[in-house]
Design an enzyme around this catalytic site. Structure first.
Site, PDB file in Angstrom:
ATOM      1  N   GLU A   1      32.226  45.616  33.244  1.00  0.00           N
ATOM      2  CA  GLU A   1      31.143  45.552  34.233  1.00  0.00           C
ATOM      3  C   GLU A   1      30.495  46.921  34.430  1.00  0.00           C
ATOM      4  OE1 GLU A   1      32.682  43.547  37.724  1.00  0.00           O
ATOM      5  OE2 GLU A   1      32.629  41.625  36.659  1.00  0.00           O
TER       6      GLU A   1
ATOM      7  N   CYS B   1      30.042  40.931  28.422  1.00  0.00           N
ATOM      8  CA  CYS B   1      31.033  39.856  28.462  1.00  0.00           C
ATOM      9  C   CYS B   1      32.136  40.088  27.420  1.00  0.00           C
ATOM     10  CB  CYS B   1      30.381  38.507  28.172  1.00  0.00           C
ATOM     11  SG  CYS B   1      29.340  37.861  29.480  1.00  0.00           S
TER      12      CYS B   1
ATOM     13  N   GLU C   1      33.490  37.980  25.339  1.00  0.00           N
ATOM     14  CA  GLU C   1      33.245  37.331  24.046  1.00  0.00           C
ATOM     15  C   GLU C   1      32.390  38.216  23.144  1.00  0.00           C
ATOM     16  OE1 GLU C   1      32.838  36.173  27.079  1.00  0.00           O
ATOM     17  OE2 GLU C   1      33.157  34.010  27.211  1.00  0.00           O
TER      18      GLU C   1
ATOM     19  N   CYS D   1      29.491  32.001  28.652  1.00  0.00           N
ATOM     20  CA  CYS D   1      28.142  31.895  29.231  1.00  0.00           C
ATOM     21  C   CYS D   1      27.133  31.593  28.132  1.00  0.00           C
ATOM     22  CB  CYS D   1      27.780  33.177  29.979  1.00  0.00           C
ATOM     23  SG  CYS D   1      27.307  34.550  28.901  1.00  0.00           S
TER      24      CYS D   1
ATOM     25  N   CYS E   1      26.502  34.379  25.519  1.00  0.00           N
ATOM     26  CA  CYS E   1      27.589  34.502  24.544  1.00  0.00           C
ATOM     27  C   CYS E   1      27.560  33.357  23.537  1.00  0.00           C
ATOM     28  CB  CYS E   1      28.940  34.571  25.253  1.00  0.00           C
ATOM     29  SG  CYS E   1      29.184  36.161  26.089  1.00  0.00           S
TER      30      CYS E   1
HETATM   31  N1  THU Z   1      31.962  36.964  31.935  1.00  0.00           N
HETATM   32  C1  THU Z   1      32.449  37.076  30.673  1.00  0.00           C
HETATM   33  O1  THU Z   1      33.095  38.069  30.326  1.00  0.00           O
HETATM   34  N2  THU Z   1      32.180  36.083  29.796  1.00  0.00           N
HETATM   35  C2  THU Z   1      31.456  34.967  30.082  1.00  0.00           C
HETATM   36  O2  THU Z   1      31.175  34.179  29.184  1.00  0.00           O
HETATM   37  C3  THU Z   1      31.057  34.696  31.449  1.00  0.00           C
HETATM   38  C4  THU Z   1      31.172  35.841  32.393  1.00  0.00           C
HETATM   39  C5  THU Z   1      32.221  38.046  32.900  1.00  0.00           C
HETATM   40  C6  THU Z   1      31.014  38.842  33.264  1.00  0.00           C
HETATM   41  C7  THU Z   1      31.379  39.386  34.620  1.00  0.00           C
HETATM   42  O3  THU Z   1      32.081  40.586  34.450  1.00  0.00           O
HETATM   43  C8  THU Z   1      32.319  38.340  35.189  1.00  0.00           C
HETATM   44  O4  THU Z   1      32.707  37.510  34.111  1.00  0.00           O
HETATM   45  C9  THU Z   1      31.728  37.513  36.297  1.00  0.00           C
HETATM   46  O5  THU Z   1      30.520  36.967  35.907  1.00  0.00           O
END
Ligand code: THU
Length: 129
Positions: A43, A52, A54, A89, A92
């Site tokens: 983050e 993310c 992935e 998401c 990704c």
């Molecule tokens: N996040 C991921 O790492 N992968 C996803 O496919 C969905 C969201 C993370 C991003 C953020 O740091 C946290 O999950 C909350 O959205």
């Protein structure tokens, strides 16, 4: 069920950097040659700059010359506790579709049960050039 990928994802999950959402995510990506690359969410104070898990795993693999992928296991949860499935998401899914075939497997784990979905199931009618 893939215990090897789960073990590596669980180890990586501890390295997730999620001070803003406290939602930890880890991905373990298996290449056609059997090698595995992990990624975690990273983050940022500028929220939109967050990476993310992935895409982190995919970028790490591509940087090592890998382009042929078989499956990815994804886990995640608040404060690193895995209680629900954590599907990827939309961004990704699109990024995975750049490299992965329609039958690429996405394995989800909620702490007790597994779900295996293909990339096509998660991204029907995906955009390509
Ligand atoms: N996040 C991921 O790492 N992968 C996803 O496919 C969905 C969201 C993370 C991003 C953020 O740091 C946290 O999950 C909350 O959205």
């Amino acid at each position: 069920m893939n215990e090897t990928l789960l073990k590596q994802a669980k180890a990586a999950l501890q390295n997730a950097y999620a001070p803003y959402s406290c939602f930890y995510v880890a991905a373990a990506l298996e290449c056609a040659d059997g090698s595995v690359f992990t990624g975690v969410n990273v983050e940022n104070a500028s929220y939109g700059a967050t990476l993310c898990a992935e895409r982190g795993a995919l970028a790490a693999a591509v940087a090592q010359g890998k382009r042929d992928f078989v499956r990815m296991l994804i886990i995640g949860g608040k404060d690193g506790n895995i209680t629900d499935f954590c599907p990827p998401c939309g961004i990704c899914r699109q990024v995975l579709s750049e490299f992965c075939k329609p039958n690429f497997e996405i394995i989800l784990y909620n702490g007790s049960d597994w779900r295996t979905l293909t990339l096509t199931q998660l991204l029907p009618e995906g955009f390509t050039l």
